[in-house]
Scaffold this active site. Structure first.
Site, PDB file in Angstrom:
ATOM      1  N   GLY A 135     -14.407  22.701 -20.312  1.00  0.00           N
ATOM      2  CA  GLY A 135     -15.570  22.476 -19.461  1.00  0.00           C
ATOM      3  C   GLY A 135     -15.277  22.507 -17.973  1.00  0.00           C
ATOM      4  O   GLY A 135     -15.915  23.244 -17.226  1.00  0.00           O
TER       5      GLY A 135
ATOM      6  N   LYS B 265      -6.733  13.395 -18.301  1.00  0.00           N
ATOM      7  CA  LYS B 265      -6.053  12.696 -19.391  1.00  0.00           C
ATOM      8  C   LYS B 265      -4.885  13.457 -20.015  1.00  0.00           C
ATOM      9  O   LYS B 265      -4.963  14.667 -20.206  1.00  0.00           O
ATOM     10  CB  LYS B 265      -7.060  12.406 -20.509  1.00  0.00           C
TER      11      LYS B 265
ATOM     12  N   GLY C  98     -13.064  21.109 -26.439  1.00  0.00           N
ATOM     13  CA  GLY C  98     -12.301  20.520 -27.548  1.00  0.00           C
ATOM     14  C   GLY C  98     -11.944  21.553 -28.603  1.00  0.00           C
ATOM     15  O   GLY C  98     -10.837  21.550 -29.152  1.00  0.00           O
TER      16      GLY C  98
ATOM     17  N   ARG D 133     -24.142  29.309 -21.421  1.00  0.00           N
ATOM     18  CA  ARG D 133     -24.161  29.286 -22.894  1.00  0.00           C
ATOM     19  C   ARG D 133     -25.363  30.025 -23.466  1.00  0.00           C
ATOM     20  O   ARG D 133     -25.277  30.604 -24.552  1.00  0.00           O
ATOM     21  CB  ARG D 133     -24.159  27.844 -23.381  1.00  0.00           C
TER      22      ARG D 133
HETATM   23  P1  AMP Z   1     -10.329  16.061 -18.476  1.00  0.00           P
HETATM   24  O1  AMP Z   1     -11.595  15.493 -19.065  1.00  0.00           O
HETATM   25  O2  AMP Z   1      -9.094  15.344 -18.917  1.00  0.00           O
HETATM   26  O3  AMP Z   1     -10.232  17.568 -18.619  1.00  0.00           O
HETATM   27  O4  AMP Z   1     -10.445  15.796 -16.907  1.00  0.00           O
HETATM   28  C1  AMP Z   1     -11.327  16.438 -16.044  1.00  0.00           C
HETATM   29  C2  AMP Z   1     -11.498  15.554 -14.830  1.00  0.00           C
HETATM   30  O5  AMP Z   1     -10.232  15.263 -14.295  1.00  0.00           O
HETATM   31  C3  AMP Z   1     -12.276  16.149 -13.685  1.00  0.00           C
HETATM   32  O6  AMP Z   1     -13.533  15.533 -13.610  1.00  0.00           O
HETATM   33  C4  AMP Z   1     -11.429  15.835 -12.448  1.00  0.00           C
HETATM   34  O7  AMP Z   1     -12.163  15.248 -11.405  1.00  0.00           O
HETATM   35  C5  AMP Z   1     -10.443  14.827 -12.987  1.00  0.00           C
HETATM   36  N1  AMP Z   1      -9.168  14.808 -12.243  1.00  0.00           N
HETATM   37  C6  AMP Z   1      -8.392  15.843 -11.920  1.00  0.00           C
HETATM   38  N2  AMP Z   1      -7.333  15.440 -11.191  1.00  0.00           N
HETATM   39  C7  AMP Z   1      -7.441  14.099 -11.052  1.00  0.00           C
HETATM   40  C8  AMP Z   1      -6.664  13.104 -10.396  1.00  0.00           C
HETATM   41  N3  AMP Z   1      -5.550  13.438  -9.735  1.00  0.00           N
HETATM   42  N4  AMP Z   1      -7.076  11.834 -10.475  1.00  0.00           N
HETATM   43  C9  AMP Z   1      -8.205  11.516 -11.146  1.00  0.00           C
HETATM   44  N5  AMP Z   1      -8.985  12.407 -11.787  1.00  0.00           N
HETATM   45  C10 AMP Z   1      -8.608  13.691 -11.744  1.00  0.00           C
END
Ligand code: AMP
Length: 396
Positions: A354, A198, A377, A35
């Site tokens: 990110g 999520k 975001g 950044r």
């Molecule tokens: P987000 O904040 O929704 O973009 O999620 C990012 C995070 O999702 C990362 O830190 C990954 O470790 C986690 N992630 C990806 N795949 C999985 C999974 N199958 N189960 C749990 N966490 C996950």
């Protein structure tokens, strides 16, 4: 609106909102300076045009006033090294002393202000705090795409004090141009790849994307809510029960819009959430109780990579698995390699958010995709079609 390329900065104090919200380690050293580097083109434009630069940013989420761990001091040193010139620092970002400092700043000089969020007026969008900040420049530039979805004092409210002298920075203009180009003039087949933990917060984005894309690839933890909606057994994998029905509706909507929805067919499953767990592969909808899917499986990796390699536009947000742990990084890695292959064959690829950005940086592939967005975001809200306050405030 005037462009930064045409503006005359001669002898002007130019107040630039940058995004120096960088990760710091326990010793307060900068772990990733992407950044900071991204802010240099705008700084150079002003200095080359004969102006002086006043930089303002937030860092982290301080609660109430000064906290050393959120100070921008480490950035001052690092920026000075990157630019190979002095960068002055002000402990205060508002008040008479700092106004005086900016007035005494000679053309070619740079002043960095302390963390804006040490003042609550920043996040609340306080008008008098915005007015105080506005006294620090004759011209205002917003170059902080990562916070442009927030109506904060320094990103949005401040612009009312700069009628006729508010501009997009080089970085922010680049973000707008690249996102606009993929959303409005993408070459087909256009593939969106969504991952991460999520589903929440991504439903509206999926709906928007379904009007534009040919393929939707869903991986990461978020895929399991879709698998469950299709009636699969996902063991202890991440599922958002409140969104299962909606996920089912999205599956139908994709079908109605003739978008190929690619969900994982297999998964690397683990008996606990750790890199030392016992692991094996399983069919995506036959995960036994007590086991958790932490990466896409080998069959899925091949299928996803084939779709990606035959795409001409690619948008990627979110990892395919828990890539932070070496046993669950293969899915994310292979998807990144497929995007790089497609790009070298002429596809346009935009990577944002990110975690996908840290994955692509970790693999050393950031130069091999078409564009890496600095927004998380902000990028998602832009794609969703929302008006971002930081962008609107410059355009109005
Ligand atoms: P987000 O904040 O929704 O973009 O999620 C990012 C995070 O999702 C990362 O830190 C990954 O470790 C986690 N992630 C990806 N795949 C999985 C999974 N199958 N189960 C749990 N966490 C996950």
């Amino acid at each position: 609106m005037v462009s930064i390329d045409q503006f005359d900065f001669f002898e002007k104090r130019v107040l630039i909102r940058v995004d120096y919200n960088v990760p710091l380690n326990e010793g307060l050293e900068i772990e990733d300076d992407t950044r900071i580097k991204a802010s240099i083109p705008s700084i150079d434009k002003v200095l080359d045009g004969g102006g002086s630069v006043v930089l303002m940013s937030h860092l982290g989420r301080p609660k109430n006033g000064y906290e050393k761990k959120f100070s921008l001091r480490p950035v001052q040193k690092h920026l000075a090294e990157l630019l190979n010139r002095d960068v002055e620092f002000s402990e205060e970002c508002v008040g008479e002393d700092v106004v005086l400092k900016t007035q005494q700043l000679l053309p070619g000089r740079i002043l960095l202000l302390e963390n804006l969020r040490f003042h609550q007026g920043e996040t609340s969008g306080d008008v008098s705090f915005s007015e105080e900040l506005s006294k620090l420049g004759d011209v205002y530039i917003n170059d902080a795409f990562g916070t442009s979805h927030r109506a904060h004092a320094s990103t949005s409210i401040i612009t009312r004090f700069f009628p006729g002298s508010k501009l997009f920075g080089v970085l922010l203009q680049g973000e707008i141009d690249n996102i606009e180009s993929i959303m409005h003039s993408a070459k087909h087949p256009f593939t969106a790849i969504l991952g991460g933990a999520k589903v929440a917060g991504k439903v509206e984005i999926i709906k928007q994307l379904l009007n534009k894309i040919d393929n939707l690839i869903v991986g990461g933890g978020m895929a399991f809510t879709f698998i469950k909606a299709r009636g699969g057994s996902v063991g202890s994998s991440l599922v958002d029960d409140s969104l299962i029905e909606l996920a089912g509706q999205l599956i139908e909507l994709a079908d109605e819009k003739s978008v190929h929805l690619h969900l994982p067919t297999d998964s690397i499953i683990a008996d606990n959430f750790s890199n030392d767990a016992t692991i094996r592969s399983a069919k995506i909808d036959e995960i036994p109780d007590g086991w958790t899917g932490l990466d896409i499986g080998p069959e899925t990796q091949t299928i996803f990579a084939d779709v990606i390699r035959s795409s001409r536009s690619i948008l990627w947000n979110g990892p395919m698995g828990v890539f932070e742990m070496s046993n669950f990084e293969a899915g994310t890695k292979n998807i990144a390699f497929a995007i790089v292959d497609a790009t070298s064959n002429g596809a346009f690829s935009l990577v944002g958010g990110g975690d996908s950005v840290s994955a692509i940086n970790k693999l050393g592939l950031s130069e091999k995709v078409s564009y890496v967005s600095t927004g998380g975001g902000a990028l998602l809200e832009y794609i969703e079609g929302k008006e971002l306050p930081g962008i609107k405030a410059i355009l109005n």
